[in-house]
Design an enzyme around this catalytic site. Structure first.
Site, PDB file in Angstrom:
ATOM      1  N   ASP A 236     -16.632  -3.442  -7.220  1.00 43.75           N
ATOM      2  CA  ASP A 236     -17.835  -2.780  -7.235  1.00 43.75           C
ATOM      3  C   ASP A 236     -18.406  -1.826  -8.261  1.00 43.75           C
ATOM      4  O   ASP A 236     -19.228  -1.278  -8.287  1.00 43.75           O
ATOM      5  CB  ASP A 236     -18.202  -2.055  -5.785  1.00 43.75           C
ATOM      6  CG  ASP A 236     -17.476  -0.849  -5.672  1.00 43.75           C
ATOM      7  OD1 ASP A 236     -16.591  -0.654  -6.407  1.00 43.75           O
ATOM      8  OD2 ASP A 236     -18.230  -0.015  -4.885  1.00 43.75           O
TER       9      ASP A 236
ATOM     10  N   THR B  61     -14.650  -5.486   2.634  1.00 46.37           N
ATOM     11  CA  THR B  61     -13.710  -4.302   2.838  1.00 46.37           C
ATOM     12  C   THR B  61     -14.454  -2.912   3.154  1.00 46.37           C
ATOM     13  O   THR B  61     -15.542  -2.952   2.601  1.00 46.37           O
ATOM     14  CB  THR B  61     -12.788  -4.235   1.809  1.00 46.37           C
ATOM     15  OG1 THR B  61     -13.414  -3.661   0.669  1.00 46.37           O
ATOM     16  CG2 THR B  61     -12.216  -5.867   1.238  1.00 46.37           C
TER      17      THR B  61
ATOM     18  N   ASP C  19      -8.722   0.952  -7.368  1.00 53.23           N
ATOM     19  CA  ASP C  19      -9.478   2.295  -8.009  1.00 53.23           C
ATOM     20  C   ASP C  19      -9.960   2.171  -9.315  1.00 53.23           C
ATOM     21  O   ASP C  19      -9.039   1.417 -10.432  1.00 53.23           O
ATOM     22  CB  ASP C  19      -8.315   3.426  -8.076  1.00 53.23           C
ATOM     23  CG  ASP C  19      -7.499   3.665  -6.583  1.00 53.23           C
ATOM     24  OD1 ASP C  19      -8.290   4.179  -5.802  1.00 53.23           O
ATOM     25  OD2 ASP C  19      -6.555   3.098  -6.424  1.00 53.23           O
TER      26      ASP C  19
ATOM     27  N   ASP D 228       4.962   1.373  -4.698  1.00 53.29           N
ATOM     28  CA  ASP D 228       4.160   0.940  -5.883  1.00 53.29           C
ATOM     29  C   ASP D 228       4.203  -0.446  -5.876  1.00 53.29           C
ATOM     30  O   ASP D 228       5.347  -1.128  -6.255  1.00 53.29           O
ATOM     31  CB  ASP D 228       4.787   1.487  -6.976  1.00 53.29           C
ATOM     32  CG  ASP D 228       3.737   1.390  -8.473  1.00 53.29           C
ATOM     33  OD1 ASP D 228       2.842   0.408  -8.437  1.00 53.29           O
ATOM     34  OD2 ASP D 228       3.888   1.974  -9.008  1.00 53.29           O
TER      35      ASP D 228
ATOM     36  N   GLU E 145       0.831  -1.176  -0.083  1.00 55.42           N
ATOM     37  CA  GLU E 145      -0.209   0.092   0.115  1.00 55.42           C
ATOM     38  C   GLU E 145       0.988   1.065   0.068  1.00 55.42           C
ATOM     39  O   GLU E 145       1.999   1.114   0.662  1.00 55.42           O
ATOM     40  CB  GLU E 145      -0.959  -0.148   1.350  1.00 55.42           C
ATOM     41  CG  GLU E 145      -1.863   1.211   1.645  1.00 55.42           C
ATOM     42  CD  GLU E 145      -2.681   1.490   0.137  1.00 55.42           C
ATOM     43  OE1 GLU E 145      -2.388   2.505  -0.501  1.00 55.42           O
ATOM     44  OE2 GLU E 145      -3.614   0.563   0.031  1.00 55.42           O
TER      45      GLU E 145
ATOM     46  N   LYS F 232     -12.977   7.329 -15.674  1.00 52.50           N
ATOM     47  CA  LYS F 232     -13.100   8.206 -17.120  1.00 52.50           C
ATOM     48  C   LYS F 232     -12.116   7.641 -18.075  1.00 52.50           C
ATOM     49  O   LYS F 232     -11.271   7.120 -17.661  1.00 52.50           O
ATOM     50  CB  LYS F 232     -12.417   9.583 -16.710  1.00 52.50           C
ATOM     51  CG  LYS F 232     -13.514  10.348 -15.812  1.00 52.50           C
ATOM     52  CD  LYS F 232     -12.879  11.799 -15.727  1.00 52.50           C
ATOM     53  CE  LYS F 232     -13.919  12.572 -14.683  1.00 52.50           C
ATOM     54  NZ  LYS F 232     -13.102  13.403 -14.055  1.00 52.50           N
TER      55      LYS F 232
ATOM     56  N   GLU G 245     -15.591  -1.877  -0.001  1.00 52.23           N
ATOM     57  CA  GLU G 245     -16.699  -2.680  -0.425  1.00 52.23           C
ATOM     58  C   GLU G 245     -18.127  -2.085   0.261  1.00 52.23           C
ATOM     59  O   GLU G 245     -19.192  -2.008  -0.457  1.00 52.23           O
ATOM     60  CB  GLU G 245     -16.649  -4.202  -0.033  1.00 52.23           C
ATOM     61  CG  GLU G 245     -17.586  -4.967  -0.495  1.00 52.23           C
ATOM     62  CD  GLU G 245     -17.300  -6.225  -0.020  1.00 52.23           C
ATOM     63  OE1 GLU G 245     -16.077  -6.813   0.534  1.00 52.23           O
ATOM     64  OE2 GLU G 245     -18.177  -7.458  -0.487  1.00 52.23           O
TER      65      GLU G 245
HETATM   66  C1  LIG Z   1      -9.868   1.920  -3.579  1.00 48.82           C
HETATM   67  S1  LIG Z   1      -8.831   1.534  -2.443  1.00 48.82           S
HETATM   68  C2  LIG Z   1      -9.083  -0.088  -1.812  1.00 48.82           C
HETATM   69  C3  LIG Z   1      -8.693  -0.199  -0.540  1.00 48.82           C
HETATM   70  C4  LIG Z   1      -9.045  -1.686  -0.028  1.00 48.82           C
HETATM   71  N1  LIG Z   1      -8.616  -2.901  -0.784  1.00 48.82           N
HETATM   72  C5  LIG Z   1     -10.611  -1.889   0.415  1.00 48.82           C
HETATM   73  O1  LIG Z   1     -11.176  -2.637  -0.541  1.00 48.82           O
HETATM   74  O2  LIG Z   1     -11.019  -1.002   1.158  1.00 48.82           O
HETATM   75  C6  LIG Z   1      -7.295   1.270  -3.673  1.00 48.82           C
HETATM   76  C7  LIG Z   1      -6.113   1.220  -2.809  1.00 48.82           C
HETATM   77  O3  LIG Z   1      -4.886   0.626  -3.541  1.00 48.82           O
HETATM   78  C8  LIG Z   1      -3.779   1.667  -3.345  1.00 48.82           C
HETATM   79  N2  LIG Z   1      -3.164   1.270  -4.507  1.00 48.82           N
HETATM   80  C9  LIG Z   1      -3.500   1.698  -5.893  1.00 48.82           C
HETATM   81  N3  LIG Z   1      -2.540   1.346  -6.610  1.00 48.82           N
HETATM   82  C10 LIG Z   1      -1.294   0.981  -5.913  1.00 48.82           C
HETATM   83  C11 LIG Z   1      -0.079   0.448  -6.330  1.00 48.82           C
HETATM   84  N4  LIG Z   1       0.341   0.418  -7.654  1.00 48.82           N
HETATM   85  N5  LIG Z   1       0.728   0.126  -5.508  1.00 48.82           N
HETATM   86  C12 LIG Z   1       0.202   0.085  -3.904  1.00 48.82           C
HETATM   87  N6  LIG Z   1      -0.930   0.509  -3.631  1.00 48.82           N
HETATM   88  C13 LIG Z   1      -1.666   0.882  -4.531  1.00 48.82           C
HETATM   89  C14 LIG Z   1      -4.409   2.660  -3.143  1.00 48.82           C
HETATM   90  O4  LIG Z   1      -3.417   3.608  -2.411  1.00 48.82           O
HETATM   91  C15 LIG Z   1      -5.775   2.504  -2.421  1.00 48.82           C
HETATM   92  O5  LIG Z   1      -5.551   2.711  -1.032  1.00 48.82           O
END
Ligand SMILES: C[S@@+](CC[C@H](N)C(=O)[O-])C[C@H]1O[C@@H](n2cnc3c(N)ncnc32)[C@H](O)[C@@H]1O
Length: 229
Positions: A171, A206, A135, A112, A85, A139, A209
């Protein structure tokens, strides 16, 4: 495969933007005191070396607030978990939880996930990769930011062991369809579902979710097995 071509493929648009996010004092303290204990050693090129005791290795990408990661690790003590994360308040939160639950089968990488898989995981060493509610980048001009892309799937397939699993959940229906297309095109995976599966017992609900569910979003779980190369 860990050559310059692979590096070039992944020197790319990232799937996240760093949000400043408010950090509580306790999360700040957890980051400074507990990250050195629980982190994947930054120089390692083999995630397995982050653990004293070897067990099948599961990677969760984008664990958010980490509640699901801690829950899964507590419920699957026969596995090791690496959570990845970039959002630091979430990392602080999960570190506190790992400490208070006394979990020793989890390590955390604040980087990353594409770089972690590329530089810190050896081919064929992961039993499972879990990506829950990535995420959706709704768009069209942002679709290139979606983490589920051809090059990423090739990297995941390479790092999974033969028969290793990739579990995704979203979702956002257009993203679920996108995932199906990308995975079908990748040629590295077979779909275990028809095409979706019920939420399996190892995945708790989660944070994201629940947010989606409050807005009436349907939930899609996708489960794939790596095809033997
Ligand atoms: C929409 S959130 C979902 C978080 C969690 N899995 C949940 O369902 O509650 C997506 C998460 O992925 C992380 N994220 C996105 N791309 C990433 C990457 N390449 N490496 C590490 N984390 C990443 C973002 O920082 C964000 O906290």
């Amino acid at each position: 495969m860990r050559d310059d071509t692979e590096k070039d493929q992944h020197r790319r648009v990232r799937s996240f933007v760093r949000r400043p996010g408010r950090m509580t004092r306790a999360q700040e303290r957890a980051l400074s005191e507990l990250l050195p204990v629980f982190r994947v050693p930054p120089q390692t090129d083999d995630l397995r070396l982050a653990f004293d005791r070897q067990r099948p290795l599961v990677v969760e990408i984008g664990f958010g607030n980490g509640d699901a990661l801690a829950w899964m690790a507590a419920n699957e003590p026969e596995r090791n978990f690496v959570g990845i994360e970039v959002h630091e308040p979430g990392v602080g939160r999960v570190l506190k939880s790992l400490k208070s639950r006394g979990l020793e089968n989890v390590r955390v990488a604040v980087r990353d996930a594409v770089e972690v898989l590329r530089d810190q995981a050896r081919p064929g060493t992961l039993e499972e990769v879990r990506i829950y509610f990535p995420d959706p980048w709704p768009k069209k001009r942002h679709h290139k930011r979606r983490i589920v892309q051809e090059a990423f799937l090739a990297l995941v397939a390479d790092r999974l062991c033969p028969g290793g699993r990739l579990h995704l959940a979203t979702d956002w229906q257009p993203y679920a369809e996108w995932m199906l297309e990308q995975l079908a095109a990748s040629g590295h995976f077979e779909n275990v579902g028809k095409p979706f599966v019920e939420r399996p017992p190892w995945r708790p609900q989660t944070h994201f979710e629940r947010r989606g569910a409050r807005k009436g979003h349907p939930i899609f779980d996708l489960l794939y097995r790596r095809i033997q190369a």
